[in-house]
Design a protein around this motif. Structure first.
Motif, short mmCIF file in Angstrom:
data_model
loop_
_atom_site.label_atom_id
_atom_site.label_comp_id
_atom_site.label_asym_id
_atom_site.label_seq_id
_atom_site.Cartn_x
_atom_site.Cartn_y
_atom_site.Cartn_z
N ILE A 178 1.64 -14.96 -5.44
CA ILE A 178 0.71 -13.95 -4.92
C ILE A 178 1.19 -13.41 -3.58
O ILE A 178 1.15 -12.20 -3.32
CB ILE A 178 -0.71 -14.54 -4.79
N LEU A 179 1.67 -14.31 -2.72
CA LEU A 179 2.19 -13.89 -1.41
C LEU A 179 3.35 -12.92 -1.57
O LEU A 179 3.41 -11.89 -0.88
CB LEU A 179 2.63 -15.12 -0.61
N ILE A 180 4.27 -13.24 -2.48
CA ILE A 180 5.43 -12.37 -2.71
C ILE A 180 4.98 -11.00 -3.18
O ILE A 180 5.47 -9.96 -2.72
CB ILE A 180 6.38 -13.01 -3.74
N LYS A 181 4.02 -10.97 -4.11
CA LYS A 181 3.56 -9.70 -4.65
C LYS A 181 2.80 -8.88 -3.60
O LYS A 181 2.87 -7.65 -3.60
CB LYS A 181 2.66 -9.93 -5.87
N VAL A 182 2.10 -9.55 -2.71
CA VAL A 182 1.38 -8.84 -1.65
C VAL A 182 2.38 -8.24 -0.65
O VAL A 182 2.26 -7.08 -0.25
CB VAL A 182 0.41 -9.79 -0.92
N VAL A 183 3.39 -9.02 -0.29
CA VAL A 183 4.40 -8.55 0.67
C VAL A 183 5.19 -7.38 0.10
O VAL A 183 5.52 -6.43 0.82
CB VAL A 183 5.34 -9.71 1.06
N THR A 184 5.49 -7.44 -1.19
CA THR A 184 6.30 -6.38 -1.81
C THR A 184 5.44 -5.27 -2.42
O THR A 184 5.97 -4.39 -3.11
CB THR A 184 7.20 -6.98 -2.91
N TYR A 185 4.15 -5.28 -2.14
CA TYR A 185 3.25 -4.28 -2.74
C TYR A 185 3.66 -2.84 -2.40
O TYR A 185 3.65 -1.97 -3.29
CB TYR A 185 1.81 -4.53 -2.30
N PRO A 186 4.03 -2.53 -1.15
CA PRO A 186 4.45 -1.14 -0.88
C PRO A 186 5.63 -0.70 -1.75
O PRO A 186 5.69 0.46 -2.18
CB PRO A 186 4.84 -1.19 0.61
N LEU A 187 6.55 -1.61 -2.00
CA LEU A 187 7.69 -1.29 -2.87
C LEU A 187 7.23 -1.10 -4.31
O LEU A 187 7.73 -0.23 -5.03
CB LEU A 187 8.74 -2.40 -2.80
N THR A 188 6.27 -1.92 -4.72
CA THR A 188 5.73 -1.80 -6.07
C THR A 188 5.06 -0.44 -6.26
O THR A 188 5.21 0.20 -7.31
CB THR A 188 4.71 -2.92 -6.34
N VAL A 189 4.33 0.00 -5.25
CA VAL A 189 3.65 1.30 -5.32
C VAL A 189 4.67 2.42 -5.51
O VAL A 189 4.51 3.30 -6.37
CB VAL A 189 2.81 1.55 -4.05
N LYS A 190 5.73 2.39 -4.72
CA LYS A 190 6.77 3.42 -4.83
C LYS A 190 7.42 3.40 -6.20
O LYS A 190 7.67 4.46 -6.80
CB LYS A 190 7.83 3.21 -3.74
N GLN A 191 7.70 2.21 -6.68
CA GLN A 191 8.36 2.08 -7.98
C GLN A 191 7.49 2.63 -9.11
O GLN A 191 7.94 3.40 -9.95
CB GLN A 191 8.69 0.61 -8.24
N ILE A 192 6.22 2.24 -9.12
CA ILE A 192 5.32 2.65 -10.19
C ILE A 192 5.06 4.15 -10.14
O ILE A 192 5.06 4.84 -11.17
CB ILE A 192 4.00 1.87 -10.11
N LYS A 193 4.85 4.68 -8.94
CA LYS A 193 4.61 6.12 -8.80
C LYS A 193 5.82 6.93 -9.25
O LYS A 193 5.67 7.99 -9.88
CB LYS A 193 4.24 6.46 -7.35
N SER A 194 7.00 6.43 -8.94
CA SER A 194 8.22 7.13 -9.36
C SER A 194 8.35 7.11 -10.88
O SER A 194 8.70 8.12 -11.49
CB SER A 194 9.44 6.47 -8.71
#
Length: 224
Positions: A44-60
């Motif tokens: 969960i910690l890893i996913k929270v920290v990398t959330y901004p990157l996840t947002v960019k990836q999914i939106k792209s």
């Protein structure tokens, strides 16, 4: 090969194991002696920290999928003119504000963390039998004897892909079926602690994607 990547990601592996140990200190003090809880917390910690990157990836990815119909028309129209095809495709990307590489960069940034977590858990040594057990799992260094986690790994992988995909060509549809089955298959032989990490990561990702798109399909209220 395993030793090569293990050495390559050694600093990340060491850091993740330190954090995992710190979480275990906290959870065991609270009476939760299983390492399953620290694995979940670290994921969960890893996913929270990398959330901004996840947002960019999914939106792209979403943006690329939304322009697929227009891309198909361009490809069909200029299939015999590669130069014009490249030009028109570039124009489409610029008009839509889409960068085809934008979805890859966040994934590349996250890859060392994912690989580090993989190797941190693959040959993890648990301090006691109680620490290695987790609910129905007698030992998280061994595969799930009831096949619950492999099934969950396949199901959550499929759902996560389904939430991301909109317009799909034939290849994407095949991949959407094959990938979850492949993940489920390899999970049959992987240490269950590692599969627990994968399932948790998928569940958090699904939750994040739901949060991102929670208002997209909401009905529009008519003005009175």
């Amino acid at each position: 090969m395993i030793e090569f990547f293990s050495n390559l990601f050694a600093p990340i592996i060491h850091l993740l194991q330190l954090i995992l140990g710190a979480f275990y200190t906290v959870t065991s003090a609270a009476g939760l002696v299983s390492y399953g809880f620290p694995i979940i917390l670290l994921t969960i910690l890893i996913k929270v920290v990398t959330y901004p990157l996840t947002v960019k990836q999914i939106k792209s990815m979403k943006a690329m999928q939304e322009i697929q119909p227009k891309m198909k028309k361009i490809q069909e129209k200029y299939k015999n003119n590669p130069q014009m095809l490249q030009q028109k495709t570039g124009e489409l990307f610029r008009e839509a504000g889409v960068n085809p590489l934008a979805g890859c960069l966040p994934l590349l940034v996250q890859m060392p963390i994912l690989m580090g977590m993989y190797y941190a858990l693959f040959n993890f040594t648990f301090p006691s039998p109680e620490a290695a057990a987790f609910f129905w799992l007698p030992n998280m260094s061994e595969p799930d004897p009831l096949y619950i986690l492999p099934v969950l790994s396949a199901a959550t992988t499929y759902l996560q892909q389904k939430m991301t995909s909109t317009e799909m060509n034939a290849q994407m549809k095949i991949m959407m079926t094959v990938m979850p089955l492949f993940i489920g298959w390899i999970s049959l032989t992987f240490p269950s602690g590692l599969v627990l990490y994968w399932v948790t990561m998928n569940v958090v990702q699904i939750t994040q994607q739901w949060w991102m798109y929670r208002g997209e399909n909401a009905p529009v209220k008519e003005a009175h």
